[in-house]
Design an enzyme around this catalytic site. Structure first.
Site, PDB file in Angstrom:
ATOM      1  N   ASN A   2       3.804  -3.404   2.117  1.00 17.59           N
ATOM      2  CA  ASN A   2       3.811  -2.078   1.238  1.00 17.59           C
ATOM      3  C   ASN A   2       4.813  -2.421  -0.150  1.00 17.59           C
ATOM      4  O   ASN A   2       4.560  -1.543  -1.081  1.00 17.59           O
ATOM      5  CB  ASN A   2       4.360  -1.061   1.946  1.00 17.59           C
ATOM      6  CG  ASN A   2       5.540  -1.391   2.797  1.00 17.59           C
ATOM      7  OD1 ASN A   2       5.710  -2.285   3.411  1.00 17.59           O
ATOM      8  ND2 ASN A   2       6.433  -0.354   2.734  1.00 17.59           N
ATOM      9  N   CYS A  26      10.677   4.361   2.585  1.00 19.92           N
ATOM     10  CA  CYS A  26      11.235   4.933   4.037  1.00 19.92           C
ATOM     11  C   CYS A  26      12.641   4.587   3.924  1.00 19.92           C
ATOM     12  O   CYS A  26      13.367   5.275   4.782  1.00 19.92           O
ATOM     13  CB  CYS A  26      10.292   3.852   4.917  1.00 19.92           C
ATOM     14  SG  CYS A  26       8.763   3.928   4.425  1.00 19.92           S
TER      15      CYS A  26
END
Ligand code: PMP
Length: 389
Positions: A152, A325
């Site tokens: 990601n 995150c």
């Protein structure tokens, strides 16, 4: 100022067609799939219809192999802790690549605290898993290996089929986190040789609050959440039918439109990379070609990613730096360190993930904002004035 949203890996808008389809499950079609009355049976049907669409989306053997969870994080926890704890008789070693999402790495570290051995597989400077190291770090006691489909933060796509052969030669389960890849490139669990696959609804333009774990028929897991025994006993808790119905619908739509949309985004992405690399001391991170079609990631010498993010936001352009995150920490990204960057290099990163709202017309605005931002921040940087890294 028009908003230019370039952070689709962090959050995506729900597709209006998906919202229209799933909305009744929040209102008059609400129901608990475990209830035996007609409203409950309607809700159960919605979950089973979604399961069918998800089965087709990843070419799973059958619908039973799909377990709905609340998120990709939960699916990763279930895949890793579930297989390791259930198959303890096979051994107490687990492995993962150094660039896995924190939900994979922390699941592994938790096992390590509880007596397992955790081996980390290094990647090369583009983020590709080292096949020789993968082979040598898996032992006869290894139960599960986790390698992501694509990363990601740097967009690199792993050679999953080849990895699967190496892992299966040793009789080990392969878990693949496809959260970043699913919906952008085709994912076929049977063709790729995957035992466990994680992905999430929101990354398909579905609602937040649903994820899925594919479990190949025959692979045995221990549940992580205990309770009423929903989802074949593997994920107790009342199903989020709005998010699950939406996830199924979103998967069907994105599958039909993937080739065309990925080609469109790749054109914008390639042009953006060309333009942004014109800026002095700017480097692409991740693989130059084996990368997700909507993904561009860079590092700029002498400046900080957080400052880039906040400056770009003043142009109403949203980008990411490192992993969304874990952006609450000021630690450099573990992914950028794993590809060999020094701490100070890893701090200056910018991640762009394109989506349906982006157009070619936005490129000059983005390039101008990035160029001005980098120039402004470098003027303020004592490191840049000294001319050193
Ligand atoms: N895996 C990958 C590759 C991710 O990028 C993310 C974050 N989008 C996750 C897992 C976890 O997703 P979530 O926070 O939605 O559980």
């Amino acid at each position: 100022m028009k908003r230019i949203y370039l952070d689709h890996a962090s959050s995506m808008p729900v597709d209006p067609r998906v919202l229209e389809f799933a909305k009744p499950y929040l209102t008059k079609k609400m129901g608990n799939p475990s209830s035996l009355h007609s409203v409950g049976l309607g809700a159960k049907q919605a979950v089973e219809d979604a399961r069918k669409k998800i089965t087709k989306f990843i070419n799973a053997e059958n619908e039973k192999s799909i377990i709905f969870t609340g998120s990709a994080t939960e699916a990763n926890n279930l895949a890793i802790r579930g297989t390791a704890l259930r198959n303890i008789a096979r051994g107490k070693t687990v492995t993962a690549s150094a660039i896995e999402h924190i939900s994979v790495l922390n699941s592994m570290k938790n096992l390590q605290k509880n007596g397992f051995i955790f081996n980390v597989i290094p990647v090369d400077s583009t983020g590709i898993v080292d096949p020789g190291k993968l082979d040598s770090l898996m032992t006869k006691n290894t139960v599960v290996t986790s390698i992501m489909y694509a990363n990601n933060e740097i967009g690199t796509i792993e050679p999953i089929k080849k990895i699967s052969e190496i892992v299966h030669d040793k009789g080990i389960y392969l878990h693949v986190d496809a959260t970043a890849a699913a919906g952008r490139i085709p994912v076929d669990v049977q063709n790729d040789g995957i035992d466990l696959l994680t992905f999430s609804s929101n990354d398909l333009y579905g609602p937040q609050g649903a994820g899925a774990l594919y479990i190949k028929p025959g692979v045995k897991l221990q549940p992580v959440l205990l309770g009423g025994g929903q989802e074949r006993g593997l994920r107790s808790g009342t199903e989020n039918i709005f998010a699950i119905a939406g996830m199924g619908e979103a998967a069907g739509i994105i599958q039909n439109e993937m080739t065309q949309e990925s080609n469109r985004l790749k054109k914008i992405r390639n042009k953006l990379i060309d333009e942004i690399l014109q800026i002095d001391e700017t480097y692409l991170t991740g693989h130059p070609t084996k990368r997700l079609p909507h993904h561009a990631s860079f590092r700029f010498s002498h400046i900080e990613g957080e400052s880039i993010l906040l400056n770009m936001d003043m142009y109403n352009i949203q980008i990411a730096t490192g992993s969304a995150c874990s952006s609450k920490t000021l630690e450099p990204s573990h992914v950028l360190l794993a590809i060999g960057l020094k701490h100070e290099e890893a701090h200056g990163s910018m991640v762009i993930t394109l989506g349906r709202s982006n157009t070619l017309e936005e490129i000059p605005l983005i390039t101008k904002a990035v160029t001005e931002t980098v120039q402004r921040l470098r003027k303020l940087s004592p490191l840049y004035q000294k001319g050193g890294d």
